[in-house]
Design an enzyme around this catalytic site. Sequence first.
Site, PDB file in Angstrom:
ATOM      1  N   ASP A  16       0.864  -1.161   0.000  1.00 35.80           N
ATOM      2  CA  ASP A  16       0.000   0.000   0.000  1.00 35.80           C
ATOM      3  C   ASP A  16       0.914   1.229   0.000  1.00 35.80           C
ATOM      4  O   ASP A  16       2.028   1.161   0.493  1.00 35.80           O
ATOM      5  CB  ASP A  16      -0.850  -0.081   1.281  1.00 35.80           C
ATOM      6  CG  ASP A  16      -1.394   1.234   1.720  1.00 35.80           C
ATOM      7  OD1 ASP A  16      -2.163   1.824   0.946  1.00 35.80           O
ATOM      8  OD2 ASP A  16      -1.073   1.694   2.834  1.00 35.80           O
ATOM      9  N   ASP A  64      -1.516  -0.923   6.083  1.00 34.14           N
ATOM     10  CA  ASP A  64      -1.753  -0.371   7.419  1.00 34.14           C
ATOM     11  C   ASP A  64      -3.208  -0.003   7.683  1.00 34.14           C
ATOM     12  O   ASP A  64      -3.599   0.171   8.831  1.00 34.14           O
ATOM     13  CB  ASP A  64      -0.917   0.903   7.617  1.00 34.14           C
ATOM     14  CG  ASP A  64      -1.426   2.048   6.761  1.00 34.14           C
ATOM     15  OD1 ASP A  64      -1.676   1.804   5.559  1.00 34.14           O
ATOM     16  OD2 ASP A  64      -1.609   3.152   7.276  1.00 34.14           O
ATOM     17  N   ASP A  67      -7.153  -2.019   3.922  1.00 35.10           N
ATOM     18  CA  ASP A  67      -6.130  -2.993   3.528  1.00 35.10           C
ATOM     19  C   ASP A  67      -6.429  -4.390   4.082  1.00 35.10           C
ATOM     20  O   ASP A  67      -5.827  -5.379   3.642  1.00 35.10           O
ATOM     21  CB  ASP A  67      -4.741  -2.562   4.031  1.00 35.10           C
ATOM     22  CG  ASP A  67      -4.232  -1.320   3.321  1.00 35.10           C
ATOM     23  OD1 ASP A  67      -4.498  -1.201   2.108  1.00 35.10           O
ATOM     24  OD2 ASP A  67      -3.584  -0.492   3.969  1.00 35.10           O
TER      25      ASP A  67
HETATM   26 MG    MG Z   1      -2.473   3.095   3.851  1.00 36.39          MG
END
Ligand code: MG
Length: 291
Positions: A38, A236, A240
Amino acid sequence: ATPTSIMVATGRAAELGVLFRKGDALQSLRGVRTVALDKTGTLTEGRPSLTDLVTAEGFDEAEVLSLLASAEARSEHPIAQAVVRAAEERGLGLAPAEAFSADPGFGVSAVIAGRRVEVGADRLMQRLGVAVAPFAEEAARLADEGRTPLYVAVDGRLAAIVAVADTVKPSTPAALAALHALGLSVVMITGDNRRTAEAVARRLGIDAVEAEVLPGGKVEVVERLKRAGPVAFVGDGINDAPALAAADVGIAIGTGTDVAIESADVVLMSGALTGVATALALSRATMRNIT
Ligand code: MG
Ligand code: ADP
């Protein structure tokens, strides 16, 4: 590997700030060929700030920023926090927002003092039928610098282009170099603007970019990457979590959201990404003898 050698390896990992939540992750990690990450909050700090504001003919800078921040005050997105902070730093007052709505991946809309304010990505403006062409050059310039361009429409008229920028974590370049040294392919997955994402990826030497991915779309990207071999996904955020669960190995940032941590096999106790390569190297060293 014997149960003892796995215990030794996970213990050593813990000392290095890498927590194995699932015992078999050490085994699954060995075959990983691709590491997908990410962008916001994982490769970058995740705390963007407002860097630019260019108004259209007939719009006042302070007025636009105040309208924009009043609308964003109701959103929890890091972009919204950047906008609100910028308005506060300039001593601008916020007005109450009515009829607020947030459309994940697009932006927000609200009525401020009787005026309809819309803020978001170019695809939001496209949907509203607001042409962003007057700011095409500005948008390209901002994106090429790794900043995220956003548009503001007031009562259906293009009022401004603003940009937010996030800082790459100091540990990120070394972490990516370590992954490349282990022969892994590194992919960035983000909801951000394509041109912005590509500029950031180029600067970091990332191999491939999946940009403008809608919330919920990260899991599809992970599934697609898995067709070429085992994938580790690092993230995080709340959005996600499905991708962390779908990956062969889900790796959460310890400073991230609880939902992400609970969906992960491995947790990096610090915010740094260096632990990804540490986990992979430990896995390879430990599992070398079992076949
Ligand atoms: Mg993120
Ligand atoms: P990411 O987590 O990668 O930032 P998001 O799906 O949260 O991805 O956001 C994707 C894009 O949607 C942002 O880059 C921005 O253009 C737009 N967007 C989302 N939320 C907001 C908001 N509160 N204000 C303005 N734009 C937003």
